[in-house]
Design a protein around this motif. Structure first.
Motif, PDB file in Angstrom:
ATOM      1  N   GLY A   1      20.623  19.286   1.805  1.00  0.00           N
ATOM      2  CA  GLY A   1      20.970  18.361   0.733  1.00  0.00           C
ATOM      3  C   GLY A   1      20.121  17.113   0.736  1.00  0.00           C
ATOM      4  O   GLY A   1      19.593  16.693  -0.296  1.00  0.00           O
ATOM      5  N   TRP A   2      19.945  16.506   1.902  1.00  0.00           N
ATOM      6  CA  TRP A   2      19.171  15.268   1.970  1.00  0.00           C
ATOM      7  C   TRP A   2      17.687  15.510   1.716  1.00  0.00           C
ATOM      8  O   TRP A   2      17.029  14.706   1.070  1.00  0.00           O
ATOM      9  N   THR A   3      17.164  16.629   2.202  1.00  0.00           N
ATOM     10  CA  THR A   3      15.748  16.923   1.958  1.00  0.00           C
ATOM     11  C   THR A   3      15.513  17.258   0.492  1.00  0.00           C
ATOM     12  O   THR A   3      14.589  16.741  -0.142  1.00  0.00           O
ATOM     13  N   GLY A   4      16.361  18.131  -0.057  1.00  0.00           N
ATOM     14  CA  GLY A   4      16.216  18.497  -1.471  1.00  0.00           C
ATOM     15  C   GLY A   4      16.415  17.316  -2.395  1.00  0.00           C
ATOM     16  O   GLY A   4      15.759  17.202  -3.430  1.00  0.00           O
ATOM     17  N   GLY A   5      17.302  16.414  -2.008  1.00  0.00           N
ATOM     18  CA  GLY A   5      17.546  15.235  -2.833  1.00  0.00           C
ATOM     19  C   GLY A   5      16.337  14.343  -2.928  1.00  0.00           C
ATOM     20  O   GLY A   5      16.058  13.767  -3.994  1.00  0.00           O
ATOM     21  N   TYR A   6      15.613  14.233  -1.833  1.00  0.00           N
ATOM     22  CA  TYR A   6      14.403  13.407  -1.888  1.00  0.00           C
ATOM     23  C   TYR A   6      13.375  14.003  -2.835  1.00  0.00           C
ATOM     24  O   TYR A   6      12.697  13.282  -3.576  1.00  0.00           O
ATOM     25  N   VAL A   7      13.260  15.331  -2.831  1.00  0.00           N
ATOM     26  CA  VAL A   7      12.318  15.989  -3.750  1.00  0.00           C
ATOM     27  C   VAL A   7      12.724  15.722  -5.201  1.00  0.00           C
ATOM     28  O   VAL A   7      11.878  15.425  -6.059  1.00  0.00           O
ATOM     29  N   LEU A   8      14.024  15.794  -5.482  1.00  0.00           N
ATOM     30  CA  LEU A   8      14.512  15.469  -6.831  1.00  0.00           C
ATOM     31  C   LEU A   8      14.143  14.046  -7.212  1.00  0.00           C
ATOM     32  O   LEU A   8      13.672  13.780  -8.328  1.00  0.00           O
ATOM     33  N   LEU A   9      14.376  13.129  -6.299  1.00  0.00           N
ATOM     34  CA  LEU A   9      14.069  11.724  -6.557  1.00  0.00           C
ATOM     35  C   LEU A   9      12.585  11.528  -6.832  1.00  0.00           C
ATOM     36  O   LEU A   9      12.199  10.834  -7.790  1.00  0.00           O
TER      37      LEU A   9
ATOM     38  N   HIS B   1       0.844  -1.199   0.000  1.00  0.00           N
ATOM     39  CA  HIS B   1       0.000   0.000   0.000  1.00  0.00           C
ATOM     40  C   HIS B   1       0.881   1.252   0.000  1.00  0.00           C
ATOM     41  O   HIS B   1       1.927   1.285   0.665  1.00  0.00           O
ATOM     42  N   PRO B   2       0.477   2.319  -0.738  1.00  0.00           N
ATOM     43  CA  PRO B   2       1.307   3.528  -0.838  1.00  0.00           C
ATOM     44  C   PRO B   2       1.655   4.158   0.512  1.00  0.00           C
ATOM     45  O   PRO B   2       2.779   4.634   0.698  1.00  0.00           O
ATOM     46  N   VAL B   3       0.726   4.178   1.457  1.00  0.00           N
ATOM     47  CA  VAL B   3       1.021   4.778   2.763  1.00  0.00           C
ATOM     48  C   VAL B   3       2.069   3.950   3.506  1.00  0.00           C
ATOM     49  O   VAL B   3       3.018   4.488   4.088  1.00  0.00           O
ATOM     50  N   LEU B   4       1.894   2.621   3.468  1.00  0.00           N
ATOM     51  CA  LEU B   4       2.880   1.755   4.111  1.00  0.00           C
ATOM     52  C   LEU B   4       4.235   1.876   3.415  1.00  0.00           C
ATOM     53  O   LEU B   4       5.284   1.897   4.077  1.00  0.00           O
ATOM     54  N   ASN B   5       4.224   1.983   2.101  1.00  0.00           N
ATOM     55  CA  ASN B   5       5.476   2.148   1.377  1.00  0.00           C
ATOM     56  C   ASN B   5       6.116   3.488   1.716  1.00  0.00           C
ATOM     57  O   ASN B   5       7.342   3.607   1.770  1.00  0.00           O
ATOM     58  N   GLY B   6       5.281   4.513   1.926  1.00  0.00           N
ATOM     59  CA  GLY B   6       5.809   5.811   2.339  1.00  0.00           C
ATOM     60  C   GLY B   6       6.503   5.730   3.686  1.00  0.00           C
ATOM     61  O   GLY B   6       7.569   6.321   3.890  1.00  0.00           O
TER      62      GLY B   6
ATOM     63  N   SER C   1       2.159   8.645  -5.135  1.00  0.00           N
ATOM     64  CA  SER C   1       1.488   8.811  -3.852  1.00  0.00           C
ATOM     65  C   SER C   1       2.399   8.427  -2.693  1.00  0.00           C
ATOM     66  O   SER C   1       2.487   9.154  -1.688  1.00  0.00           O
ATOM     67  N   SER C   2       3.093   7.308  -2.818  1.00  0.00           N
ATOM     68  CA  SER C   2       3.975   6.880  -1.731  1.00  0.00           C
ATOM     69  C   SER C   2       5.150   7.841  -1.567  1.00  0.00           C
ATOM     70  O   SER C   2       5.644   8.043  -0.450  1.00  0.00           O
ATOM     71  N   ALA C   3       5.593   8.470  -2.678  1.00  0.00           N
ATOM     72  CA  ALA C   3       6.655   9.480  -2.587  1.00  0.00           C
ATOM     73  C   ALA C   3       6.188  10.675  -1.759  1.00  0.00           C
ATOM     74  O   ALA C   3       6.934  11.212  -0.933  1.00  0.00           O
ATOM     75  N   GLY C   4       4.937  11.083  -1.957  1.00  0.00           N
ATOM     76  CA  GLY C   4       4.383  12.189  -1.178  1.00  0.00           C
ATOM     77  C   GLY C   4       4.246  11.844   0.297  1.00  0.00           C
ATOM     78  O   GLY C   4       4.594  12.642   1.171  1.00  0.00           O
ATOM     79  N   TRP C   5       3.762  10.646   0.588  1.00  0.00           N
ATOM     80  CA  TRP C   5       3.636  10.217   1.976  1.00  0.00           C
ATOM     81  C   TRP C   5       5.001  10.133   2.643  1.00  0.00           C
ATOM     82  O   TRP C   5       5.168  10.528   3.805  1.00  0.00           O
TER      83      TRP C   5
END
Length: 589
Positions: free
Chosen positions: A79-87, A41-46, A279-283
């Protein structure tokens, strides 16, 4: 009940939970081992992605860096926060739509080359192994303190634990274990932070408490902290960094290295659809933000509590007598991660910056002959509840959280390594006719070998947890990220260009790092001392990944432009990946 028994209860209960999940979710097929069956599930994957993301470096070491370096260490956070947004925006949905479940799989098919696949396997293994060293280092720190054993013994215990549930369950076991680990680590991180923020500022929200008033002095918290550290010869906590180029490159290296880390990318293949990947990326971003918005407050308050402990009557008064040191200092001394040396034989703990020329006169006037307290950055978050005199159960909780953070990411990295070896190296290259059972066995054997190597390197790490992780991000930034970006967004890059670019980025970055950190991280083999005066154009080894990425891009475009364009079917494949015309399940399990 003693603190040791309380720690055992919390750590033991969390381990029992992880082992139970691993046995329940044991992988019986390669699809379950690699992508948890593709139905998470996307939430669990998040939540699992958040645990995968928030490693020992985030939980244990990042706040320690912020505590000791102030604003200068904020590059880790950005760096780590911005990198996740890039990903989440530039890579994850497209790679999920492509349908393969490993980074070398994508690179091998997109660049229609077995050699490209093998180079990607090498880049992945080097980056992931370097990263997992940091996790094992962090786990060793946590185990050594809370189980009251040596650092090496703690690391070996961590290796056995993660090996059990990672090898047994594969991605299926790791996913549901990481969901549990996220719950443990976020509770463990935020509850002590709330207590400490309320005690110091009267504000229970740490992110707001950071910008509140210190109730003891009536001064803004950051102003009070600036006064404390400058009184002891350190730079102001909020001081700007002199080398802005290095900070920019370091932040960029962390960002693009983060986006290219394979153990997080592979998580987006565990959900049923591309829309679920988004969706899981957003969560995951929401779950990550809960910790990352708290970390600066944890770091600053840890530094203040440490100084207040050593100078209970103010930094201008006498330091704490060594005989009167609190229990937490005695415990951490046993681990070897906190050390005291009485240089002036006065029986008191002088803690100050003895490398500051401006502070030499003041130190001499006070009879000080050098800094006498050495504190490993990695212990501050774990020791913070004890320094702040929080209840015993809070200390036990943070013990479980620190271990959960280290073990969750280590498991994800081990899976990325084993998938690259068993699927991309053995099944796709060396032995295409291998049975599913044989491939599953190869995956488990390669994971075991990886944990043994990582444990050995963790005993002799090239730096503290966040530094080692930064090296891994630099390697990923220079080798994997450019290949993924060009593979998705450029139809002109051919196999020769991609291979040349990856090799150029990887080799240049590794050589630069080895020159300063030791060849293959072997202590004493470095060519230059790792100080800013020796850095090429003032660029730290931790920051060179961004330069390596530029080299990768440039070499790939130059070589590709002088050769043939990729086959039309490959160009059509690139076109189809970028446009939402449907996507099937991950294939080639």
């Amino acid at each position: 009940m003693s603190q040791f028994v309380i720690n055992l209860i919390f750590v033991g209960a969390s381990f029992a939970l992880y082992f139970g999940i691993a046995i329940w979710a044991r992988a019986g097929s390669t699809k379950e081992f690699y992508v948890a069956g593709g139905g998470v599930h996307p939430v669990l994957n998040g939540m699992a992605t958040g645990a995968d993301w928030m490693s020992a470096a985030s939980f244990i070491s990042m706040a320690g860096l912020l505590a000791m370096n102030g604003y200068g260490a904020s590059a880790y956070l950005m760096g780590w926060t911005g990198g996740y947004v890039l990903l989440a925006l530039l890579l994850a949905p497209y790679l999920r739509k492509f349908g393969k479940f490993t980074v070398p799989d994508f690179i091998g098919d997109r660049f229609y080359s077995r050699t490209a696949r093998l180079v990607a396997v090498a880049c992945l293994i080097i980056a992931s192994t370097t990263y997992v060293i940091g996790q094992m280092t962090g786990a060793g720190v946590a185990f050594s303190r809370f189980l009251e054993v040596s650092n090496t013994t703690g690391l070996l215990i961590a290796a056995v634990v993660v090996l059990f549930y990672a090898v047994l369950g594969g991605m299926k076991g790791i996913t549901y274990t990481q969901v549990a680990q996220y719950v443990v680590l976020i509770i463990a991180y935020t509850i002590p932070a709330v207590f400490i923020s309320f005690n110091i500022t009267g504000n229970p929200l740490p992110a707001l408490g950071l910008f509140s008033t210190d109730t003891a002095s009536g001064l803004p918290l950051l102003q009070k902290l600036d006064m404390l550290v400058t009184d002891l010869g350190f730079n102001a906590y909020t001081a700007d960094v002199p080398n802005k180029l290095n900070m920019f490159l370091f932040t960029l290296s962390l960002m693009i290295g983060t986006a290219g880390l394979p153990h997080v990318i592979i998580r987006f293949f565990t959900v049923p659809k591309v829309s679920d990947a988004r969706s899981s990326a957003g969560w995951a971003l929401v779950f990550i933000a809960l910790l990352y918005t708290t970390a600066p407050a944890v770091g600053s308050m840890a530094r203040m509590n440490l100084i207040d402990t050593i100078y209970p009557n103010g930094s201008q008064a006498e330091a704490l007598s060594y005989e009167e040191r609190p229990e937490w200092m005695k415990t951490w001394e046993n681990t070897g991660l906190l050390k005291f040396e009485d240089k002036n034989d006065d029986g008191r703990i002088q803690y100050y910056n003895d490398k500051s020329a401006d502070f030499d006169v003041t130190a001499a006037e006070r009879g000080w002959k050098g800094n006498e307290l050495t504190v490993n950055n990695d212990i501050l978050v774990l020791a913070n509840p004890e320094i702040a005199n929080l209840p015993s159960w809070v200390i036990g909780l943070i013990a479980a959280g620190g271990l959960a953070a280290a073990l969750s990411t280590a498991a994800g990295l081990l899976l990325a390594i084993s998938s690259a070896v068993s699927h991309d190296l053995i099944k796709k290259t060396l032995k295409p006719d291998i049975s599913e059972k044989g491939e599953l066995m190869a995956a488990r054997i390669s994971m075991t070998v990886a944990i043994v190597v990582a444990t050995w390197l963790g005993i002799n790490p090239p730096g503290f947890a966040a530094q080692v992780v930064a090296l891994a991000f630099g390697i990923a930034a220079a080798s994997i990220f450019p290949a993924l970006m060009m593979g998705i967004f450029s139809k002109r890059i051919n196999s020769t260009g991609a291979i040349a670019g990856m090799l150029a980025g990887l080799i240049s970055t590794c050589v630069y790092i080895f020159l300063y950190m030791g060849w293959f991280f072997i202590p004493g083999t470095n060519t230059f001392e790792n100080v800013e005066a020796n850095w090429f154009f003032g660029i730290s080894p931790l920051s060179f990944g961004a330069v390596g990425a530029i080299i990768n891009f440039v070499v790939a475009f130059i070589v590709s432009s002088s050769g043939k364009a990729p086959p039309q079917d490959v160009q059509d494949l690139v076109e189809s990946v970028r446009y939402p015309r449907g996507a099937g399940q991950a294939v080639d399990h």
